[in-house]
Design a protein around this motif. Structure first.
Motif: not given
Length: 93
Positions: A8-11, A52-57, A85-86
């Motif tokens: 999760x991005x701060x902005x 915000x995003x999910x990266x799946x490897x 943020x987290x």
């Protein structure tokens, strides 16, 4: 196995702004032995309590070790770590 990075991005504007360069960065993991694929998904929600995003490897256990030691992982942490943020890391078979 699967390795997930959920961030999760701060902005909240960083999601759209940074997604192309983050995608480009993580495309490089495909050059690491033991990594079979990578998918990046951005949230379709604007709710404040969403990530915000999910990266799946998709990788082997050895691939996870190689990823952790990789330049991609180091760059992810150094360039984007302060913007988060987290984050949550989750591994599963």
């Amino acid at each position: 196995m699967k390795h997930y990075i959920i961030a999760k991005f701060k902005d909240s504007n960083d999601t759209e702004k940074l997604l192309p360069e983050i995608t480009s960065l993580f495309d490089k993991v495909l050059d690491i032995e033991g990594i079979n694929g990578v998918t990046i998904r951005k949230s379709n929600s604007t709710r404040e309590n969403r990530y915000s995003i999910m990266i799946e490897i998709d990788l082997t256990h050895e691939g996870l070790e190689a990823f952790d030691a990789s330049d991609v992982h180091k760059e992810w942490k150094s360039v984007y770590g302060d913007r988060l943020m987290s984050k949550a890391i989750f591994d599963c078979d």
